[in-house]
Write a protein that holds these residues in place. Structure first.
Motif, short mmCIF file in Angstrom:
data_model
loop_
_atom_site.label_atom_id
_atom_site.label_comp_id
_atom_site.label_asym_id
_atom_site.label_seq_id
_atom_site.Cartn_x
_atom_site.Cartn_y
_atom_site.Cartn_z
N LYS A 149 0.96 -1.30 0.01
CA LYS A 149 -0.09 0.10 -0.16
C LYS A 149 1.08 1.31 -0.04
CE LYS A 149 -4.19 -2.04 2.37
NZ LYS A 149 -4.95 -1.93 3.47
N LEU A 150 1.76 1.31 0.88
CA LEU A 150 2.73 2.50 0.83
C LEU A 150 3.39 2.52 -0.41
CD1 LEU A 150 4.28 1.56 4.41
CD2 LEU A 150 2.75 3.65 3.72
N LEU A 151 4.15 1.67 -0.92
CA LEU A 151 4.67 1.84 -2.39
C LEU A 151 3.76 2.13 -3.54
CD1 LEU A 151 7.01 -1.41 -2.15
CD2 LEU A 151 7.68 1.02 -1.68
N ALA A 152 2.56 1.60 -3.24
CA ALA A 152 1.59 1.94 -4.46
C ALA A 152 1.38 3.35 -4.23
CB ALA A 152 0.43 1.34 -4.44
N ALA A 153 1.24 4.15 -2.85
CA ALA A 153 0.95 5.41 -2.64
C ALA A 153 1.93 6.25 -3.19
CB ALA A 153 0.30 5.66 -1.25
N GLY A 154 3.09 5.85 -2.97
CA GLY A 154 4.56 6.68 -3.05
C GLY A 154 5.08 6.43 -4.58
N LYS A 155 4.35 5.57 -5.38
CA LYS A 155 4.83 5.17 -6.75
C LYS A 155 4.94 6.86 -7.49
CE LYS A 155 4.31 2.30 -10.76
NZ LYS A 155 5.84 1.64 -10.42
N ASN A 156 6.06 6.88 -8.07
CA ASN A 156 6.36 8.24 -8.82
C ASN A 156 6.47 9.48 -8.07
OD1 ASN A 156 6.83 6.37 -11.27
ND2 ASN A 156 4.68 6.31 -11.42
N LYS A 157 6.44 9.38 -6.67
CA LYS A 157 6.44 10.60 -6.06
C LYS A 157 8.05 10.75 -5.38
CE LYS A 157 1.66 10.55 -4.97
NZ LYS A 157 0.78 10.33 -3.67
N ARG A 158 8.49 11.85 -5.42
CA ARG A 158 9.83 11.93 -4.68
C ARG A 158 10.02 11.44 -3.47
NH1 ARG A 158 14.08 13.75 -7.93
NH2 ARG A 158 13.53 14.42 -10.12
N TYR A 159 8.64 11.67 -2.73
CA TYR A 159 8.69 11.74 -1.26
C TYR A 159 7.22 11.63 -0.79
CZ TYR A 159 8.79 13.56 3.68
OH TYR A 159 8.66 13.59 4.99
N TYR A 160 7.04 10.63 -0.23
CA TYR A 160 5.62 10.20 0.55
C TYR A 160 5.77 9.59 1.77
CZ TYR A 160 1.21 7.60 1.33
OH TYR A 160 -0.03 7.36 1.85
N THR A 161 5.01 10.29 2.64
CA THR A 161 4.62 9.85 4.26
C THR A 161 3.57 9.40 4.58
OG1 THR A 161 4.42 11.96 5.12
CG2 THR A 161 7.01 11.40 4.61
N ASP A 162 3.71 8.33 5.52
CA ASP A 162 2.38 7.87 6.29
C ASP A 162 2.72 7.49 7.53
OD1 ASP A 162 -0.50 6.88 6.11
OD2 ASP A 162 0.51 4.98 6.46
N THR A 163 1.66 8.22 8.36
CA THR A 163 2.14 8.15 9.93
C THR A 163 1.30 7.12 10.66
OG1 THR A 163 2.87 10.14 9.98
CG2 THR A 163 2.44 9.25 11.93
N GLU A 164 1.60 6.17 11.20
CA GLU A 164 0.88 5.33 12.20
C GLU A 164 1.49 5.12 13.49
OE1 GLU A 164 0.02 0.70 11.73
OE2 GLU A 164 -0.67 1.89 9.88
N GLY A 165 0.42 5.51 14.38
CA GLY A 165 1.06 5.69 15.87
C GLY A 165 2.42 6.36 15.85
N VAL A 170 8.41 6.36 5.25
CA VAL A 170 8.73 7.14 4.08
C VAL A 170 9.09 6.26 3.01
CG1 VAL A 170 10.37 9.06 3.36
CG2 VAL A 170 9.60 8.81 5.90
N VAL A 171 8.37 6.86 1.65
CA VAL A 171 8.75 6.38 0.29
C VAL A 171 9.35 7.44 -0.50
CG1 VAL A 171 7.92 5.17 -1.61
CG2 VAL A 171 6.97 4.55 0.68
N ALA A 172 10.45 7.19 -0.89
CA ALA A 172 11.18 8.16 -2.01
C ALA A 172 11.29 7.34 -3.34
CB ALA A 172 12.58 8.82 -1.29
N ASP A 173 10.67 7.41 -4.32
CA ASP A 173 10.54 6.85 -5.71
C ASP A 173 11.09 7.67 -6.69
OD1 ASP A 173 10.23 5.23 -7.85
OD2 ASP A 173 8.07 4.84 -7.50
N ASN A 174 12.49 7.40 -6.90
CA ASN A 174 13.13 8.22 -7.95
C ASN A 174 13.32 7.62 -9.33
OD1 ASN A 174 14.01 10.75 -6.49
ND2 ASN A 174 15.13 9.30 -5.06
N GLY A 175 12.26 6.52 -9.49
CA GLY A 175 12.31 5.63 -10.92
C GLY A 175 13.58 4.80 -10.92
N GLU A 176 14.22 4.95 -12.11
CA GLU A 176 15.37 4.28 -12.37
C GLU A 176 16.56 4.62 -11.56
OE1 GLU A 176 16.24 4.43 -16.57
OE2 GLU A 176 14.12 3.58 -17.06
N LYS A 177 16.61 5.90 -11.01
CA LYS A 177 17.66 5.94 -10.06
C LYS A 177 17.54 5.39 -8.46
CE LYS A 177 18.19 10.76 -12.09
NZ LYS A 177 18.19 12.04 -11.88
N GLY A 178 16.48 4.95 -8.30
CA GLY A 178 16.33 4.01 -7.01
C GLY A 178 15.04 4.43 -6.38
N LEU A 179 14.74 3.41 -5.43
CA LEU A 179 13.50 3.44 -4.47
C LEU A 179 14.00 3.13 -3.08
CD1 LEU A 179 10.49 3.21 -3.96
CD2 LEU A 179 10.87 0.65 -4.30
N THR A 180 13.84 4.25 -2.28
CA THR A 180 14.01 4.20 -0.68
C THR A 180 12.85 3.99 0.02
OG1 THR A 180 16.12 5.40 -1.16
CG2 THR A 180 15.23 5.24 1.24
#
Length: 198
Positions: A149-165, A170-180
């Motif tokens: 769910k997190l990877l889908a929500a962060g797909k093609n976004k340089r920065y995506y966060t979701d807080t739980e408790g 954090v998902v940082a999707d830089n396409g061909e440069k990498g995924l963190t």
């Protein structure tokens, strides 16, 4: 295919760069949250974490983390990384002195060709295991679902966060440069409505 020390440093800094780029786009502070003064740490040192992680995930071992010298380090923060394989790295931001974890990150550098699918699956196994390690209330299957769910929500976004408790994902999707994918602790605060109810 060998990845140079330069590539390792590049992959470790992907998340930090992504945070800064996102901050510039949204007018938020240009500093990653775990770098701010007073940012919380997990109540576990990197060696305690690695020992427990390797015990709980015998097929997903993490080697020793080695300090990375960087201009972005502060008097209260140390960065370290562990190479998992040629295209997969674990990195962390640690509280200097105690070596408690402020951010734990898995970075995958995509590869082309027939090995890509297996390499991506291995990266996601590590990401799911990291998520489970810091959110033990979830089962391993729930951790895998949460990661997807997190990877889908962060797909093609340089920065995506979701807080739980008390945890920020954090998902940082830089396409061909990498995924963190990163897991960080956050400070919890009582809301005004709860505080006024006493």
């Amino acid at each position: 295919m060998k990845i140079s020390a330069h590539s390792l440093l590049l992959s470790v800094t992907l998340l930090g760069a992504s945070l800064a780029l996102h901050a510039a786009e949204t007018s938020a502070p240009a500093t990653a949250p775990y770098l701010l003064a007073g940012a919380p740490s997990f109540d576990q040192s990197i060696s305690q974490f690695r020992e427990a992680f390797n015990r709980d995930n015998p097929t997903l071992a993490l080697d020793e983390f080695r300090a990375i010298d960087g201009a972005r380090d502060t008097p209260t923060l140390t960065r370290a990384a562990s190479k998992i394989n040629e295209n997969l790295y674990a990195s962390t931001a640690l509280e200097r002195g105690t070596l408690k974890i402020k951010s734990m990150q898995i970075t995958w550098l995509p590869i082309q060709g027939p090995e890509q699918k297996a390499a991506k699956a291995k990266a996601q196994e590590y990401m799911s295991a990291i998520l489970h390690a810091f959110t033990p209330a979830l089962t391993k299957a729930q951790s895998q679902q949460k990661l997807q769910k997190l990877l889908a929500a962060g797909k093609n976004k340089r920065y995506y966060t979701d807080t739980e408790g008390a945890v920020r994902y954090v998902v940082a999707d830089n396409g061909e440069k990498g995924l963190t994918f990163a897991v960080e602790p956050i400070k919890l605060a009582l809301s005004d409505s709860l505080g006024g109810a006493n």
